[in-house]
Motif scaffolding. Structure first.
Motif, PDB file in Angstrom:
ATOM      1  N   ALA A  77       0.896  -1.235  -0.124  1.00 47.79           N
ATOM      2  CA  ALA A  77       0.167   0.051  -0.153  1.00 47.79           C
ATOM      3  C   ALA A  77       0.880   1.235   0.147  1.00 47.79           C
ATOM      4  O   ALA A  77       0.698   2.242  -0.662  1.00 47.79           O
ATOM      5  CB  ALA A  77      -0.929  -0.237   1.084  1.00 47.79           C
ATOM      6  N   THR A  78       1.981   0.992   0.868  1.00 48.25           N
ATOM      7  CA  THR A  78       2.776   2.306   0.792  1.00 48.25           C
ATOM      8  C   THR A  78       3.446   2.781  -0.548  1.00 48.25           C
ATOM      9  O   THR A  78       3.667   3.776  -0.966  1.00 48.25           O
ATOM     10  CB  THR A  78       3.698   2.063   1.932  1.00 48.25           C
ATOM     11  N   GLY A  79       3.800   1.618  -1.193  1.00 44.99           N
ATOM     12  CA  GLY A  79       4.405   1.563  -2.660  1.00 44.99           C
ATOM     13  C   GLY A  79       3.471   2.195  -3.425  1.00 44.99           C
ATOM     14  O   GLY A  79       4.018   3.099  -4.500  1.00 44.99           O
ATOM     15  N   LEU A  80       2.510   1.846  -3.300  1.00 48.98           N
ATOM     16  CA  LEU A  80       1.293   2.414  -4.475  1.00 48.98           C
ATOM     17  C   LEU A  80       1.213   3.769  -4.123  1.00 48.98           C
ATOM     18  O   LEU A  80       1.073   4.460  -4.972  1.00 48.98           O
ATOM     19  CB  LEU A  80       0.097   1.537  -4.201  1.00 48.98           C
ATOM     20  N   LEU A  81       0.877   3.858  -2.938  1.00 51.36           N
ATOM     21  CA  LEU A  81       0.503   5.251  -2.616  1.00 51.36           C
ATOM     22  C   LEU A  81       1.869   6.424  -3.003  1.00 51.36           C
ATOM     23  O   LEU A  81       1.796   7.389  -3.581  1.00 51.36           O
ATOM     24  CB  LEU A  81       0.334   5.778  -1.372  1.00 51.36           C
ATOM     25  N   ALA A  82       3.072   5.848  -2.639  1.00 53.20           N
ATOM     26  CA  ALA A  82       4.301   6.714  -3.290  1.00 53.20           C
ATOM     27  C   ALA A  82       4.474   6.834  -4.506  1.00 53.20           C
ATOM     28  O   ALA A  82       4.618   7.692  -5.034  1.00 53.20           O
ATOM     29  CB  ALA A  82       5.662   6.006  -2.543  1.00 53.20           C
ATOM     30  N   ALA A  83       3.909   5.752  -5.268  1.00 50.63           N
ATOM     31  CA  ALA A  83       4.027   5.978  -6.818  1.00 50.63           C
ATOM     32  C   ALA A  83       3.161   6.999  -7.372  1.00 50.63           C
ATOM     33  O   ALA A  83       3.226   7.987  -8.224  1.00 50.63           O
ATOM     34  CB  ALA A  83       3.645   4.546  -7.344  1.00 50.63           C
ATOM     35  N   VAL A  84       1.886   6.984  -6.702  1.00 54.83           N
ATOM     36  CA  VAL A  84       0.782   8.068  -7.200  1.00 54.83           C
ATOM     37  C   VAL A  84       1.335   9.429  -6.631  1.00 54.83           C
ATOM     38  O   VAL A  84       1.257  10.267  -7.376  1.00 54.83           O
ATOM     39  CB  VAL A  84      -0.467   7.626  -6.430  1.00 54.83           C
TER      40      VAL A  84
ATOM     41  N   LEU B 103       4.647  10.326  -6.416  1.00 54.17           N
ATOM     42  CA  LEU B 103       5.590  10.664  -7.038  1.00 54.17           C
ATOM     43  C   LEU B 103       4.874  10.994  -8.496  1.00 54.17           C
ATOM     44  O   LEU B 103       5.545  11.889  -9.175  1.00 54.17           O
ATOM     45  CB  LEU B 103       6.452   9.517  -7.599  1.00 54.17           C
ATOM     46  N   GLY B 104       4.294  10.285  -9.108  1.00 58.07           N
ATOM     47  CA  GLY B 104       3.460  10.702 -10.536  1.00 58.07           C
ATOM     48  C   GLY B 104       2.938  12.015 -10.431  1.00 58.07           C
ATOM     49  O   GLY B 104       3.119  12.948 -11.380  1.00 58.07           O
ATOM     50  N   GLY B 105       1.885  12.458  -9.401  1.00 53.96           N
ATOM     51  CA  GLY B 105       1.456  13.476  -9.362  1.00 53.96           C
ATOM     52  C   GLY B 105       2.132  14.583  -9.016  1.00 53.96           C
ATOM     53  O   GLY B 105       1.855  15.906  -9.827  1.00 53.96           O
ATOM     54  N   GLY B 106       3.177  14.541  -8.280  1.00 50.98           N
ATOM     55  CA  GLY B 106       4.488  15.528  -8.253  1.00 50.98           C
ATOM     56  C   GLY B 106       5.241  15.744  -8.972  1.00 50.98           C
ATOM     57  O   GLY B 106       5.411  17.070  -9.566  1.00 50.98           O
ATOM     58  N   ILE B 107       5.558  14.941  -9.830  1.00 49.64           N
ATOM     59  CA  ILE B 107       6.210  15.235 -11.472  1.00 49.64           C
ATOM     60  C   ILE B 107       5.477  16.086 -12.229  1.00 49.64           C
ATOM     61  O   ILE B 107       5.684  17.046 -12.977  1.00 49.64           O
ATOM     62  CB  ILE B 107       6.898  13.882 -11.836  1.00 49.64           C
ATOM     63  N   SER B 108       4.180  15.687 -12.274  1.00 51.51           N
ATOM     64  CA  SER B 108       3.364  16.245 -13.216  1.00 51.51           C
ATOM     65  C   SER B 108       3.103  17.823 -12.832  1.00 51.51           C
ATOM     66  O   SER B 108       3.090  18.692 -13.674  1.00 51.51           O
ATOM     67  CB  SER B 108       1.860  15.524 -13.545  1.00 51.51           C
ATOM     68  N   LYS B 109       2.756  17.880 -11.626  1.00 49.56           N
ATOM     69  CA  LYS B 109       2.340  19.357 -11.142  1.00 49.56           C
ATOM     70  C   LYS B 109       3.486  20.036 -11.205  1.00 49.56           C
ATOM     71  O   LYS B 109       3.489  21.366 -11.327  1.00 49.56           O
ATOM     72  CB  LYS B 109       1.779  19.235  -9.719  1.00 49.56           C
ATOM     73  N   THR B 110       4.754  19.425 -11.016  1.00 49.23           N
ATOM     74  CA  THR B 110       5.803  20.458 -10.765  1.00 49.23           C
ATOM     75  C   THR B 110       6.369  20.808 -12.145  1.00 49.23           C
ATOM     76  O   THR B 110       6.902  21.917 -12.267  1.00 49.23           O
ATOM     77  CB  THR B 110       7.130  19.722  -9.916  1.00 49.23           C
ATOM     78  N   PHE B 111       6.556  19.954 -13.103  1.00 49.85           N
ATOM     79  CA  PHE B 111       7.118  19.880 -14.292  1.00 49.85           C
ATOM     80  C   PHE B 111       6.385  20.338 -15.539  1.00 49.85           C
ATOM     81  O   PHE B 111       7.001  20.699 -16.596  1.00 49.85           O
ATOM     82  CB  PHE B 111       8.263  18.843 -14.451  1.00 49.85           C
TER      83      PHE B 111
ATOM     84  N   LEU C   5       5.917  15.229  -4.305  1.00 49.80           N
ATOM     85  CA  LEU C   5       7.231  14.873  -4.397  1.00 49.80           C
ATOM     86  C   LEU C   5       7.684  14.442  -2.924  1.00 49.80           C
ATOM     87  O   LEU C   5       8.452  13.196  -2.638  1.00 49.80           O
ATOM     88  CB  LEU C   5       8.349  15.814  -5.031  1.00 49.80           C
ATOM     89  N   LEU C   6       7.526  15.384  -2.127  1.00 52.06           N
ATOM     90  CA  LEU C   6       8.076  15.309  -0.644  1.00 52.06           C
ATOM     91  C   LEU C   6       7.274  13.915   0.058  1.00 52.06           C
ATOM     92  O   LEU C   6       7.810  13.248   0.915  1.00 52.06           O
ATOM     93  CB  LEU C   6       7.967  16.470   0.311  1.00 52.06           C
ATOM     94  N   ALA C   7       6.065  13.954  -0.319  1.00 51.00           N
ATOM     95  CA  ALA C   7       5.307  12.643   0.309  1.00 51.00           C
ATOM     96  C   ALA C   7       5.679  11.393  -0.342  1.00 51.00           C
ATOM     97  O   ALA C   7       5.847  10.419   0.636  1.00 51.00           O
ATOM     98  CB  ALA C   7       3.780  13.066  -0.108  1.00 51.00           C
TER      99      ALA C   7
ATOM    100  N   VAL D 143     -10.165   6.772  -2.795  1.00 55.13           N
ATOM    101  CA  VAL D 143      -9.267   5.538  -2.740  1.00 55.13           C
ATOM    102  C   VAL D 143      -7.919   5.851  -2.118  1.00 55.13           C
ATOM    103  O   VAL D 143      -7.361   5.294  -1.102  1.00 55.13           O
ATOM    104  CB  VAL D 143      -9.219   4.946  -4.116  1.00 55.13           C
ATOM    105  N   TYR D 144      -7.207   7.013  -2.689  1.00 49.68           N
ATOM    106  CA  TYR D 144      -5.965   7.410  -2.081  1.00 49.68           C
ATOM    107  C   TYR D 144      -5.921   7.635  -0.620  1.00 49.68           C
ATOM    108  O   TYR D 144      -5.033   7.299   0.061  1.00 49.68           O
ATOM    109  CB  TYR D 144      -5.359   8.527  -2.766  1.00 49.68           C
ATOM    110  N   LEU D 145      -7.121   8.500  -0.370  1.00 49.47           N
ATOM    111  CA  LEU D 145      -7.096   8.685   1.174  1.00 49.47           C
ATOM    112  C   LEU D 145      -7.429   7.369   2.065  1.00 49.47           C
ATOM    113  O   LEU D 145      -6.678   7.301   3.146  1.00 49.47           O
ATOM    114  CB  LEU D 145      -8.542   9.495   1.482  1.00 49.47           C
ATOM    115  N   ALA D 146      -8.198   6.397   1.693  1.00 48.13           N
ATOM    116  CA  ALA D 146      -8.232   5.294   2.248  1.00 48.13           C
ATOM    117  C   ALA D 146      -6.809   4.552   2.445  1.00 48.13           C
ATOM    118  O   ALA D 146      -6.664   4.043   3.421  1.00 48.13           O
ATOM    119  CB  ALA D 146      -9.402   4.372   1.586  1.00 48.13           C
TER     120      ALA D 146
END
Length: 127
Positions: free
Chosen positions: A8-15, A17-25, A56-58, A107-110
């Protein structure tokens, strides 16, 4: 259960990371044109980029403290912070009429609640 929490942690970290990269760059006009991107018109460039950096920090906070065994309590703390971020995202998408994205954020919140419960509770890293 420990393995389930790691997955679960890996999945959420991937989410995150993906959101952070898109929103940042990714340029703002491309973000606004993407599905669920209508909200970016409200906050402005600085706000969206700040959210990207926080995501990204998350991603880092969900994984590295436990992997490196340096302040692993930061994993559930980061999960709680993610819960707060997702509540804000759900409110924002609801106001924009993007109900599908409210469900996705739920789902991400859960996942984050599950990680926080497990890592603060019976499966913390210190026991």
């Amino acid at each position: 259960m420990n393995l389930t929490l790691w997955i679960a942690t890996g999945l959420l970290a991937a989410v995150a990371l993906g959101g952070g990269i898109s929103k940042t760059f990714v340029p703002m006009d491309k973000l606004a044109a993407a599905p669920g991107g209508k909200w970016t018109e409200i906050g402005g460039v600085g706000f969206v980029r700040t959210l990207g950096v926080l995501e990204l920090l998350a991603a880092v906070g969900l994984t590295l403290p436990a992997v490196l065994d340096i302040a692993p309590v930061l994993v559930p703390v980061t999960a709680v912070c993610w819960v707060v971020l997702m509540v804000g995202a759900m409110i924002t998408h609801y106001r924009q009429g993007e109900i599908k994205f409210v469900a996705v954020n739920l789902v991400y919140l859960a996942l984050a609640v599950f990680i926080a419960w497990g890592r603060f509770g019976p499966y913390c890293f210190t026991s």
